[in-house]
Design a protein around this motif. Structure first.
Motif, PDB file in Angstrom:
ATOM      1  N   GLN A  87       0.840  -1.203   0.000  1.00  0.00           N
ATOM      2  CA  GLN A  87       0.000   0.000   0.000  1.00  0.00           C
ATOM      3  C   GLN A  87       0.870   1.247   0.000  1.00  0.00           C
ATOM      4  N   ASP A  88       0.697   2.120  -1.000  1.00  0.00           N
ATOM      5  CA  ASP A  88       1.422   3.389  -1.151  1.00  0.00           C
ATOM      6  C   ASP A  88       2.925   3.224  -1.384  1.00  0.00           C
ATOM      7  N   GLN A  89       3.356   2.017  -1.767  1.00  0.00           N
ATOM      8  CA  GLN A  89       4.772   1.763  -2.045  1.00  0.00           C
ATOM      9  C   GLN A  89       4.899   1.217  -3.474  1.00  0.00           C
ATOM     10  N   ILE A  90       6.060   0.725  -3.831  1.00  0.00           N
ATOM     11  CA  ILE A  90       6.299   0.135  -5.146  1.00  0.00           C
ATOM     12  C   ILE A  90       6.612  -1.340  -4.953  1.00  0.00           C
ATOM     13  N   ALA A  91       6.010  -2.180  -5.764  1.00  0.00           N
ATOM     14  CA  ALA A  91       6.193  -3.627  -5.624  1.00  0.00           C
ATOM     15  C   ALA A  91       7.244  -4.131  -6.602  1.00  0.00           C
ATOM     16  N   LEU A  92       8.052  -5.074  -6.133  1.00  0.00           N
ATOM     17  CA  LEU A  92       8.991  -5.812  -6.974  1.00  0.00           C
ATOM     18  C   LEU A  92       8.381  -7.186  -7.198  1.00  0.00           C
ATOM     19  N   ILE A 107      -1.118  -5.445  -8.165  1.00  0.00           N
ATOM     20  CA  ILE A 107      -0.408  -4.452  -7.343  1.00  0.00           C
ATOM     21  C   ILE A 107      -1.262  -3.195  -7.185  1.00  0.00           C
ATOM     22  N   GLN A 108      -1.920  -2.776  -8.237  1.00  0.00           N
ATOM     23  CA  GLN A 108      -2.803  -1.604  -8.169  1.00  0.00           C
ATOM     24  C   GLN A 108      -3.932  -1.852  -7.175  1.00  0.00           C
ATOM     25  N   GLU A 109      -4.518  -3.050  -7.218  1.00  0.00           N
ATOM     26  CA  GLU A 109      -5.617  -3.380  -6.291  1.00  0.00           C
ATOM     27  C   GLU A 109      -5.150  -3.411  -4.842  1.00  0.00           C
ATOM     28  N   ARG A 113       1.850   2.048  -5.761  1.00  0.00           N
ATOM     29  CA  ARG A 113       1.996   3.224  -6.637  1.00  0.00           C
ATOM     30  C   ARG A 113       2.595   2.874  -7.985  1.00  0.00           C
ATOM     31  N   ALA A 114       3.324   1.745  -8.043  1.00  0.00           N
ATOM     32  CA  ALA A 114       3.936   1.281  -9.289  1.00  0.00           C
ATOM     33  C   ALA A 114       4.368  -0.160  -9.078  1.00  0.00           C
ATOM     34  N   VAL A 115       4.711  -0.826 -10.185  1.00  0.00           N
ATOM     35  CA  VAL A 115       5.230  -2.189 -10.117  1.00  0.00           C
ATOM     36  C   VAL A 115       6.473  -2.284 -10.987  1.00  0.00           C
ATOM     37  N   ILE A 116       7.488  -2.959 -10.454  1.00  0.00           N
ATOM     38  CA  ILE A 116       8.690  -3.276 -11.214  1.00  0.00           C
ATOM     39  C   ILE A 116       8.708  -4.782 -11.370  1.00  0.00           C
ATOM     40  N   ILE A 117       8.617  -5.240 -12.619  1.00  0.00           N
ATOM     41  CA  ILE A 117       8.542  -6.670 -12.902  1.00  0.00           C
ATOM     42  C   ILE A 117       9.905  -7.133 -13.408  1.00  0.00           C
ATOM     43  N   ALA A 144       4.170   0.525 -14.847  1.00  0.00           N
ATOM     44  CA  ALA A 144       4.720  -0.825 -14.830  1.00  0.00           C
ATOM     45  C   ALA A 144       6.049  -0.794 -15.563  1.00  0.00           C
ATOM     46  N   LEU A 145       7.098  -1.294 -14.919  1.00  0.00           N
ATOM     47  CA  LEU A 145       8.441  -1.265 -15.481  1.00  0.00           C
ATOM     48  C   LEU A 145       9.008  -2.676 -15.560  1.00  0.00           C
ATOM     49  N   PHE A 146       9.836  -2.916 -16.586  1.00  0.00           N
ATOM     50  CA  PHE A 146      10.515  -4.199 -16.716  1.00  0.00           C
ATOM     51  C   PHE A 146      11.956  -4.034 -16.260  1.00  0.00           C
ATOM     52  N   LEU A 147      12.425  -4.986 -15.435  1.00  0.00           N
ATOM     53  CA  LEU A 147      13.773  -4.968 -14.890  1.00  0.00           C
ATOM     54  C   LEU A 147      14.490  -6.249 -15.301  1.00  0.00           C
TER      55      LEU A 147
END
Length: 191
Positions: A87-92, A107-109, A113-117, A144-147
């Motif tokens: 919640q209110d953070q970024i998920a890896l 992650i949005q649900e 705030r964002a997701v790094i996949i 959504a970002l790709f890593l």
């Protein structure tokens, strides 16, 4: 906006080789996005990610210190055991099990705030995958970002070694404002 656009600008003098150009010629150079791990210190590097091609939002705000929380379970294809920490953070998140869009929506649900996949190929240190919309016509509003897989693996490994539930990051980072001698890139990645 003009302020945010600078976050996507590469510096050719700092990055003499465009690994994205060779790994994926269809991906334009300005689609890089950078973030810096501030803690734990052993992975205090600037990482490169690429935004999803045709879904998700954009960063309208720069987060100077925000948690990067590894999802549990890592593939984030359903309810998360640690959703309260996202919640209110970024998920890896780790690639696999469901579509990139499905992961982003999970992650949005959970209020992220964002997701790094990160790629699930842990030895991938150079090939960026183009994240595209699935066939469901659903939407996602968060970035959504790709890593690269190696980067994701090294971040998760460091957190496990230190017994930490999350990293502290700054995102997006405007690399054009960082002097060359301060550019700390991961030593395992070829820039």
């Amino acid at each position: 906006s003009g302020a945010v656009a600078g976050y996507f600008s590469p510096i050719f003098r700092n990055f003499p080789f465009c690994f994205l150009c060779h790994a994926h010629p269809g991906l334009r150079i300005h689609e890089y996005l950078y973030f810096q791990v501030l803690s734990p210190g052993d992975i205090r590097y600037i990482f490169t990610a690429t935004p999803a091609k045709d879904f998700g939002g954009v960063f309208n705000t720069r987060y100077d210190q925000i948690h990067l929380v590894p999802a549990d379970p890592p593939e984030a294809c359903g309810v998360l055991n640690n959703g309260v920490f996202i919640q209110d953070q970024i998920a890896l998140v780790e690639r696999g099990g469901c579509s990139f869009l499905s992961k982003t929506r999970v992650i949005q649900e959970h209020g992220g705030r964002a997701v790094i996949i990160a790629d699930n190929a842990y030895d991938n240190d150079s090939f960026y995958i183009e994240m595209i919309q699935d066939s469901t016509r659903r939407i996602a509003d968060i970035p959504a970002l790709f890593l690269l897989g190696r980067d994701g693996y090294m971040i998760r490994r460091s957190l496990e070694q230190h017994g930490l539930p999350w990293a502290v990051i700054s995102i997006p980072v405007n690399v054009t404002s960082i002097p060359t001698y301060e550019m700390m890139q991961p030593p395992w990645t070829f820039w």
